[in-house]
Design an enzyme around this catalytic site. Structure first.
Site, PDB file in Angstrom:
ATOM      1  N   TYR A 157      -4.381   3.130   8.252  1.00  0.00           N
ATOM      2  CA  TYR A 157      -3.798   1.934   7.621  1.00  0.00           C
ATOM      3  C   TYR A 157      -3.448   0.822   8.605  1.00  0.00           C
ATOM      4  O   TYR A 157      -2.866  -0.171   8.221  1.00  0.00           O
ATOM      5  CB  TYR A 157      -2.549   2.297   6.815  1.00  0.00           C
ATOM      6  CG  TYR A 157      -1.564   3.181   7.574  1.00  0.00           C
ATOM      7  CD1 TYR A 157      -0.869   2.703   8.660  1.00  0.00           C
ATOM      8  CD2 TYR A 157      -1.357   4.501   7.188  1.00  0.00           C
ATOM      9  CE1 TYR A 157       0.013   3.494   9.363  1.00  0.00           C
ATOM     10  CE2 TYR A 157      -0.475   5.309   7.875  1.00  0.00           C
ATOM     11  CZ  TYR A 157       0.210   4.804   8.963  1.00  0.00           C
ATOM     12  OH  TYR A 157       1.063   5.594   9.653  1.00  0.00           O
ATOM     13  N   CYS A 170      14.299  50.493 -11.081  1.00  0.00           N
ATOM     14  CA  CYS A 170      14.087  51.932 -11.277  1.00  0.00           C
ATOM     15  C   CYS A 170      14.972  52.778 -10.362  1.00  0.00           C
ATOM     16  O   CYS A 170      14.828  54.002 -10.341  1.00  0.00           O
ATOM     17  CB  CYS A 170      12.619  52.292 -11.066  1.00  0.00           C
ATOM     18  SG  CYS A 170      12.107  52.211  -9.328  1.00  0.00           S
ATOM     19  N   CYS A 190       9.911  48.445  -3.344  1.00  0.00           N
ATOM     20  CA  CYS A 190      10.073  49.624  -4.179  1.00  0.00           C
ATOM     21  C   CYS A 190       8.696  50.284  -4.172  1.00  0.00           C
ATOM     22  O   CYS A 190       7.706  49.651  -4.533  1.00  0.00           O
ATOM     23  CB  CYS A 190      10.450  49.178  -5.590  1.00  0.00           C
ATOM     24  SG  CYS A 190      10.192  50.455  -6.819  1.00  0.00           S
ATOM     25  N   CYS A 205       7.207  52.085 -11.349  1.00  0.00           N
ATOM     26  CA  CYS A 205       8.424  51.299 -11.594  1.00  0.00           C
ATOM     27  C   CYS A 205       8.162  50.329 -12.754  1.00  0.00           C
ATOM     28  O   CYS A 205       7.192  49.551 -12.705  1.00  0.00           O
ATOM     29  CB  CYS A 205       8.783  50.536 -10.321  1.00  0.00           C
ATOM     30  SG  CYS A 205      10.018  49.256 -10.588  1.00  0.00           S
ATOM     31  N   CYS A 221      16.056  50.028  -5.850  1.00  0.00           N
ATOM     32  CA  CYS A 221      15.336  49.095  -6.726  1.00  0.00           C
ATOM     33  C   CYS A 221      16.195  48.741  -7.942  1.00  0.00           C
ATOM     34  O   CYS A 221      16.681  49.640  -8.632  1.00  0.00           O
ATOM     35  CB  CYS A 221      14.029  49.733  -7.178  1.00  0.00           C
ATOM     36  SG  CYS A 221      13.185  48.756  -8.426  1.00  0.00           S
ATOM     37  N   GLU A 259       0.840  -1.212   0.000  1.00  0.00           N
ATOM     38  CA  GLU A 259       0.000   0.000   0.000  1.00  0.00           C
ATOM     39  C   GLU A 259       0.866   1.250   0.000  1.00  0.00           C
ATOM     40  O   GLU A 259       2.071   1.175   0.290  1.00  0.00           O
ATOM     41  CB  GLU A 259      -0.937  -0.025   1.216  1.00  0.00           C
ATOM     42  CG  GLU A 259      -0.198   0.046   2.522  1.00  0.00           C
ATOM     43  CD  GLU A 259      -1.005  -0.459   3.712  1.00  0.00           C
ATOM     44  OE1 GLU A 259      -1.812  -1.391   3.549  1.00  0.00           O
ATOM     45  OE2 GLU A 259      -0.791   0.090   4.804  1.00  0.00           O
ATOM     46  N   LYS A 301      11.293   2.902  -0.521  1.00  0.00           N
ATOM     47  CA  LYS A 301      11.317   4.359  -0.681  1.00  0.00           C
ATOM     48  C   LYS A 301      11.584   4.744  -2.133  1.00  0.00           C
ATOM     49  O   LYS A 301      12.482   4.204  -2.769  1.00  0.00           O
ATOM     50  CB  LYS A 301      12.427   4.959   0.199  1.00  0.00           C
ATOM     51  CG  LYS A 301      12.246   4.670   1.680  1.00  0.00           C
ATOM     52  CD  LYS A 301      11.372   5.688   2.335  1.00  0.00           C
ATOM     53  CE  LYS A 301      12.186   6.899   2.706  1.00  0.00           C
ATOM     54  NZ  LYS A 301      11.497   7.777   3.633  1.00  0.00           N
ATOM     55  N   LYS A 349       2.898   4.564   0.927  1.00  0.00           N
ATOM     56  CA  LYS A 349       3.483   5.107   2.155  1.00  0.00           C
ATOM     57  C   LYS A 349       3.145   6.591   2.128  1.00  0.00           C
ATOM     58  O   LYS A 349       3.764   7.381   1.420  1.00  0.00           O
ATOM     59  CB  LYS A 349       4.994   4.883   2.182  1.00  0.00           C
ATOM     60  CG  LYS A 349       5.616   5.336   3.485  1.00  0.00           C
ATOM     61  CD  LYS A 349       7.064   4.869   3.590  1.00  0.00           C
ATOM     62  CE  LYS A 349       7.677   5.185   4.938  1.00  0.00           C
ATOM     63  NZ  LYS A 349       7.590   6.552   5.354  1.00  0.00           N
ATOM     64  N   ASP A 373       2.826  10.376   2.890  1.00  0.00           N
ATOM     65  CA  ASP A 373       3.851  11.265   3.415  1.00  0.00           C
ATOM     66  C   ASP A 373       3.205  12.432   4.160  1.00  0.00           C
ATOM     67  O   ASP A 373       3.012  13.513   3.625  1.00  0.00           O
ATOM     68  CB  ASP A 373       4.708  11.781   2.245  1.00  0.00           C
ATOM     69  CG  ASP A 373       6.026  12.354   2.718  1.00  0.00           C
ATOM     70  OD1 ASP A 373       6.319  12.231   3.918  1.00  0.00           O
ATOM     71  OD2 ASP A 373       6.744  12.931   1.891  1.00  0.00           O
TER      72      ASP A 373
HETATM   73  S1  IVH Z   1       2.689   0.827   8.889  1.00  0.00           S
HETATM   74  C1  IVH Z   1       4.433  -0.967  12.633  1.00  0.00           C
HETATM   75  N1  IVH Z   1       1.667   1.820   6.677  1.00  0.00           N
HETATM   76  O1  IVH Z   1       5.647   5.596   7.792  1.00  0.00           O
HETATM   77  C2  IVH Z   1       4.158  -0.466  11.260  1.00  0.00           C
HETATM   78  N2  IVH Z   1       3.122   3.205   7.940  1.00  0.00           N
HETATM   79  O2  IVH Z   1       8.606   5.156   8.804  1.00  0.00           O
HETATM   80  C3  IVH Z   1       3.881   0.959  11.306  1.00  0.00           C
HETATM   81  N3  IVH Z   1       3.416   5.438   7.013  1.00  0.00           N
HETATM   82  O3  IVH Z   1       5.569   6.381  11.160  1.00  0.00           O
HETATM   83  C4  IVH Z   1       3.668   1.646  10.080  1.00  0.00           C
HETATM   84  N4  IVH Z   1       2.097   5.187   5.261  1.00  0.00           N
HETATM   85  O4  IVH Z   1       3.652   7.203   9.831  1.00  0.00           O
HETATM   86  C5  IVH Z   1       2.472   2.042   7.735  1.00  0.00           C
HETATM   87  N5  IVH Z   1       0.654   2.562   4.715  1.00  0.00           N
HETATM   88  C6  IVH Z   1       1.449   2.781   5.762  1.00  0.00           C
HETATM   89  C7  IVH Z   1       2.098   4.024   5.954  1.00  0.00           C
HETATM   90  C8  IVH Z   1       2.931   4.188   7.058  1.00  0.00           C
HETATM   91  C9  IVH Z   1       2.887   6.025   5.920  1.00  0.00           C
HETATM   92  C10 IVH Z   1       4.364   6.115   7.928  1.00  0.00           C
HETATM   93  C11 IVH Z   1       4.028   5.948   9.378  1.00  0.00           C
HETATM   94  C12 IVH Z   1       5.306   5.576  10.078  1.00  0.00           C
HETATM   95  C13 IVH Z   1       6.328   5.753   9.018  1.00  0.00           C
HETATM   96  C14 IVH Z   1       7.392   4.702   9.160  1.00  0.00           C
END
Ligand code: IVH
Length: 690
Positions: free
Chosen positions: A244, A434, A449, A454, A431, A131, A337, A133, A135
């Protein structure tokens, strides 16, 4: 609830919006109907009714609850806005620690991790749930007896900060969820709070309108927003939350609990959370995971929110338990990542640009560096304070970030890498366009300015006027504006509408077709609605949003010239600073002359407001002053509008009713001098609304 039933119920309630007593017997049903629509809108992104209809249902509930305060429940949709401010966030302990994730960056890392996981589980191949990650900022929520009992930040993983009131502002988080249907008395769930890219860009635009430096990325915006002390302000940030993980449950019946991570994501969705049900993928064997991860990276920019990778989780709960965890991360999950959106470069030079309001912006020229598929060469340094706070010097090595569609940003400099030849950045005193002396007011971070003629400002104003979110004159881009300016054809905004097209057609490199297209685009722009023109004028602090609310509050643009600062402040979104700026703009004779000239050229200076509701008060005008005790001002205004009334922003002979709350001031005095205005108390007004 079935959608058809909810729609029928919604219609029944909508018939009673002016008669809350008629609907008050069904208050729980009304709450359920509102919860249903919130879920459709915020979680499923698929609303079933119009925004205005939803607002009317919500107002009806608020009205019933204000008439019967004894019926208010803490989990009512109206109770997202908690009273008061949080003084200091309390530290709270998570029921189970919030661990981190191990990171991987390539196929080898994943193959290695999969091998270890297979060895520990004793199986030849494992099933994974992959799934996004997300941000943003991680959060943990505790639900007890189906109600949201506590929400907290991650903190150090063991203890976080209690931010329940703020989290209640996030509309995709249900205040109640039927955990008990699964035999769960208490649950701790985990997720990520996000600000989507669109809202982040708007947020930074607003920061810029107020001369504040922007935030580097949506992640910082989300985590910063969660720590605001005033929960109502958090609500205005339009945050979203993905849930999640079901981290902990106290259940009476464990047979109903999900056996796989994928199933728990589905269960969270069924409970009303925005879980990654539609974003997850179940895959068998690590090669499929690797292929999926590589392909997904290309989709990253198409998503409305930021993700920094994917999370791969062993799907079977039983195996997760077998694999266990280190003190830092679970062995059953790993993050893949994506390529970093940061890079280091060298600051070569700083140029100073003059903006449309005369602000001087330092722009860093860096050694070109590719980030996320784009070569970055130029980055705004915003103002002198930004440079000072980050201690940025010429020749420094700097860390650059470019989050998605977001403009590049200098995160920091590296003083430890200095060789001794790095020099402080000198700000000009005159400026660059001008040569007039620059000025800086006490409360501002920018130098300006103040010469309104200008040449650099004139060009920037024209560029802004024609831009996409303003008058949207395609074909008159920055290069043409500069060229026509040099030729003496484009010297101010009205001259856009008198461009010599015969001469343009014979310009070298300007085809007849593009000249005709440009002529047509300019002609079309005269029909743009008023809010676009207001935005296009480039009045300080008046961006797209404020321009829209202003356009809705006036009939003709020059009405603004008649309003004093107090009247201006009665418009939504208009505070002291904005009112001052509008007042200043409309008291410059040259601006008034320009607007009149634009009107003679056929531009729309009148508001094309929606036809008002027809009702018993159609055509009547209202204004509220002082503090109302029974209703919020917005509610009172909505009540008048619902019956066809119109809200004015100042006292004039056009006003029919002035409703006076406590501590009314100059408006009341002014109204007393105009005999046609009827002055009502709040009580009299409410009687009139019945
Ligand atoms: S599971 C024990 N699932 O990533 C497992 N984390 O570096 C805990 N994060 O602090 C995390 N999307 O805030 C999980 N689909 C996802 C996520 C997720 C973002 C973040 C989470 C965690 C960090 C880990």
């Amino acid at each position: 609830m079935d959608a058809t039933i909810v729609l029928n119920k919604s219609r029944e309630f909508l018939q009673h919006t002016n008669d809350p007593e008629a609907a008050s017997g069904a208050i729980e049903l009304l709450r359920d109907v509102i919860r249903f629509h919130e879920h459709r809108y915020y979680v499923m992104n698929d609303p079933l009714i119009a925004d205005g209809e939803f607002d009317a249902l919500f107002k009806l509930l608020e009205k019933i609850e204000s008439l019967h305060p004894e019926l208010i429940q803490p989990d009512s949709p109206t109770q997202r806005v908690g009273p008061g401010m949080t003084k200091q966030f309390q530290t709270v302990q998570h029921l189970v620690p919030m661990l981190s994730l191990e990171n991987s960056y390539n196929a080898e890392d994943l193959i290695d991790w999969d091998r270890k996981a297979r060895e520990l589980s004793g199986l030849p191949s494992l099933e994974y749930c992959v799934e996004p990650k997300f941000d943003g900022a991680s959060i943990s929520l505790i639900y007890e007896n189906d109600r949201l009992a506590r929400g907290a930040t991650r903190g150090d993983g063991v203890e976080g900060e209690e931010i329940t009131l703020n989290l209640k502002q996030i509309k995709s988080l249900p205040l109640t969820a039927p955990f008990s249907a699964y035999g769960i008395k208490q649950a701790e769930i985990r997720g990520e709070v996000l600000m989507n890219k669109h809202n982040f860009i708007r947020f930074n635009e607003q920061m810029a309108e107020h001369n504040l430096p922007p935030l580097a990325n949506p992640r910082n915006a989300a985590s910063g927003s969660l720590r605001i002390k005033d929960a109502t302000l958090v609500g205005k940030r339009n945050l979203e939350a993905f849930i999640y993980q079901l981290a902990f449950v106290n259940a009476t019946d464990s047979t109903q609990l999900p056996h796989s991570h994928g199933a728990s994501i589905d269960m969270l969705w069924d409970l009303g959370f925005r879980s990654p049900k539609h974003e997850k993928k179940i895959l068998s064997g690590i090669q499929d995971v690797i292929d999926y991860c590589t392909a997904y990276e290309n989709k990253r920019d198409d998503l409305p929110y930021e993700i920094d990778g994917l999370v791969i989780k062993v799907n079977a709960v039983e195996l997760q338990e077998k694999l266990g965890m280190t003190t830092h991360h679970p062995r059953w999950a790993i993050a893949y990542k994506f390529k970093a959106r940061q890079a280091t470069s060298i600051l070569l030079n700083v140029e100073f640009q003059v903006g449309r309001t005369g602000s001087i912006t330092p722009v860093a020229k860096i050694q070109p560096v590719p980030i996320g598929g784009v070569t970055v060469t130029s980055i705004s340094l915003h103002n002198q304070d930004f440079i000072r706070e980050k201690d940025i010097r010429l020749g420094d090595t700097v860390l650059v970030e470019r989050a998605g569609d977001v403009i590049p940003y200098i995160v920091k400099s590296f003083p430890e890498l200095r060789k001794g030849s790095e020099a402080p950045i000198q700000f000009p005193t005159q400026c660059p366009a001008c040569t007039s002396n620059l000025v800086k007011s006490e409360e501002e971070a920018v130098w300006r300015c103040v010469n309104e003629s200008c040449p650099a400002q004139v060009i920037e104003r024209i560029i802004h006027f024609t831009s996409k979110d303003a008058m949207d004159i395609r074909g008159l881009g920055e290069a043409n504006i500069r060229k026509f300016n040099e030729l003496g054809w484009l010297t101010d905004i009205p001259s856009i509408y008198t461009l010599p097209f015969d001469a343009i057609r014979s310009l070298e490199g300007f085809g007849a077709k593009s000249a005709t297209n440009l002529e047509e685009a300019i002609r079309k722009s005269t029909t743009q609605p008023l809010h676009r023109l207001i935005n296009a004028l480039g009045i300080r602090y008046v961006g797209e949003t404020t321009a829209k609310t202003i356009a809705q509050s006036i009939h003709h643009l020059l009405d603004l010239a008649e309003m004093d600062q107090e009247a201006l402040q009665h418009m939504e979104d208009v505070g002291t600073k904005v009112a001052e700026s509008i007042h200043h703009f409309f008291h410059q004779p040259r601006n008034i002359a320009m607007l009149k000239e634009l009107e003679t050229m056929g531009l729309q200076l009148t508001s094309t407001k929606k036809e008002a509701v027809q009702g018993s008060l159609s055509g009547k005008t209202f204004l509220f002053t002082g503090t109302l005790t029974e209703l919020k001002r917005s509610e009172a205004e909505a009540l008048a509008e619902a019956q066809g009334g119109k809200i004015l922003s100042g006292v004039s002979s056009k006003l029919d009713f002035l409703i006076v709350g406590e501590d009314a001031g100059s408006k009341l005095e002014k109204a007393k001098k105009i005999p046609s205005i009827k002055i009502l108390s709040e009580g009299e007004f409410l009687k009139m609304m019945r």
